[in-house]
Design an enzyme around this catalytic site. Structure first.
Site, mmCIF file in Angstrom:
data_model
loop_
_atom_site.group_PDB
_atom_site.id
_atom_site.type_symbol
_atom_site.label_atom_id
_atom_site.label_comp_id
_atom_site.label_asym_id
_atom_site.label_seq_id
_atom_site.Cartn_x
_atom_site.Cartn_y
_atom_site.Cartn_z
ATOM 1 N N HIS A 64 -15.571 15.798 46.168
ATOM 2 C CA HIS A 64 -16.828 15.332 46.773
ATOM 3 C C HIS A 64 -17.284 16.319 47.828
ATOM 4 O O HIS A 64 -16.510 17.126 48.340
ATOM 5 C CB HIS A 64 -16.684 13.925 47.369
ATOM 6 C CG HIS A 64 -15.953 13.894 48.681
ATOM 7 N ND1 HIS A 64 -16.579 14.096 49.878
ATOM 8 C CD2 HIS A 64 -14.644 13.691 48.958
ATOM 9 C CE1 HIS A 64 -15.692 14.005 50.849
ATOM 10 N NE2 HIS A 64 -14.505 13.772 50.324
ATOM 11 N N CYS A 65 -18.577 16.248 48.118
ATOM 12 C CA CYS A 65 -19.159 16.942 49.268
ATOM 13 C C CYS A 65 -20.019 15.895 49.974
ATOM 14 O O CYS A 65 -19.767 14.699 49.823
ATOM 15 C CB CYS A 65 -19.936 18.193 48.847
ATOM 16 S SG CYS A 65 -21.257 17.903 47.659
ATOM 17 N N GLU A 66 -21.008 16.293 50.724
ATOM 18 C CA GLU A 66 -21.796 15.312 51.466
ATOM 19 C C GLU A 66 -22.491 14.313 50.541
ATOM 20 O O GLU A 66 -22.450 13.116 50.766
ATOM 21 C CB GLU A 66 -22.824 16.013 52.357
ATOM 22 C CG GLU A 66 -23.515 15.093 53.335
ATOM 23 C CD GLU A 66 -22.581 14.491 54.381
ATOM 24 O OE1 GLU A 66 -22.895 13.392 54.865
ATOM 25 O OE2 GLU A 66 -21.547 15.102 54.712
ATOM 26 N N GLY A 72 -19.582 19.992 45.775
ATOM 27 C CA GLY A 72 -18.531 19.278 45.046
ATOM 28 C C GLY A 72 -18.573 19.558 43.551
ATOM 29 O O GLY A 72 -17.564 19.965 42.964
ATOM 30 N N TYR A 106 -19.653 11.845 50.273
ATOM 31 C CA TYR A 106 -19.111 11.293 51.519
ATOM 32 C C TYR A 106 -20.095 10.329 52.167
ATOM 33 O O TYR A 106 -19.711 9.299 52.696
ATOM 34 C CB TYR A 106 -18.764 12.440 52.475
ATOM 35 C CG TYR A 106 -18.246 11.983 53.808
ATOM 36 C CD1 TYR A 106 -16.932 11.562 53.942
ATOM 37 C CD2 TYR A 106 -19.064 11.957 54.930
ATOM 38 C CE1 TYR A 106 -16.443 11.123 55.165
ATOM 39 C CE2 TYR A 106 -18.583 11.530 56.153
ATOM 40 C CZ TYR A 106 -17.276 11.113 56.267
ATOM 41 O OH TYR A 106 -16.796 10.680 57.470
#
Length: 133
Positions: A64-66, A72, A106
């Site tokens: 995952h990323c933001e 991600g 996230y």
């Protein structure tokens, strides 16, 4: 994701690695409990070479990323390409057959599951004085 973190699937998942692809300053500001911060292709390459797997161990990866819309997915695809390349002689076998992307990233996880987030705050002395007045 909370069910995975809390061990609900421990009978079918031997190991879970949550890969947070955000930049270190974002990760340090708060992250999913147990996550590792890997945000470059080189770090992903090192991870896949140094992480031992076997067909008898179900090691699940969750990227995952933001928002899980750019960093991600990019590093997810990079890991999959490396894994395919490492196992080209034993196709379709993979070191990591179960790799997932956290929907909404996230931000979405944080909004729904703040209890599973490790937050780190830096307060300046002026902020502390304001809070106590």
């Amino acid at each position: 994701m909370c069910d995975v973190i809390n061990g609900k699937y421990h009978s079918s998942i031997d190991r879970v690695t949550i890969i947070d692809c955000r930049y270190p300053y974002e990760f340090e500001g708060g992250h999913i409990e147990g996550a590792v911060n890997l945000y470059t292709k080189a770090q992903i390459q090192t991870f896949i070479k140094e992480t031992m797997t076997s067909p008898s161990v179900n090691h699940v990866l969750v990227f995952h990323c933001e928002f899980s819309s750019e960093r991600g997915p990019k590093l997810f695809r990079h890991l999959r390409a490396l894994d395919r390349d490492m196992n080209r002689d034993s196709y379709p076998l993979l070191n990591f057959p179960e790799v997932y992307l956290l929907e909404g990233g996230y931000k979405a996880f944080f909004q729904c599951h703040q209890v599973n987030i490790l937050l780190f705050y830096c307060l300046k002395i002026d902020d502390i004085l304001t809070l106590t007045l």
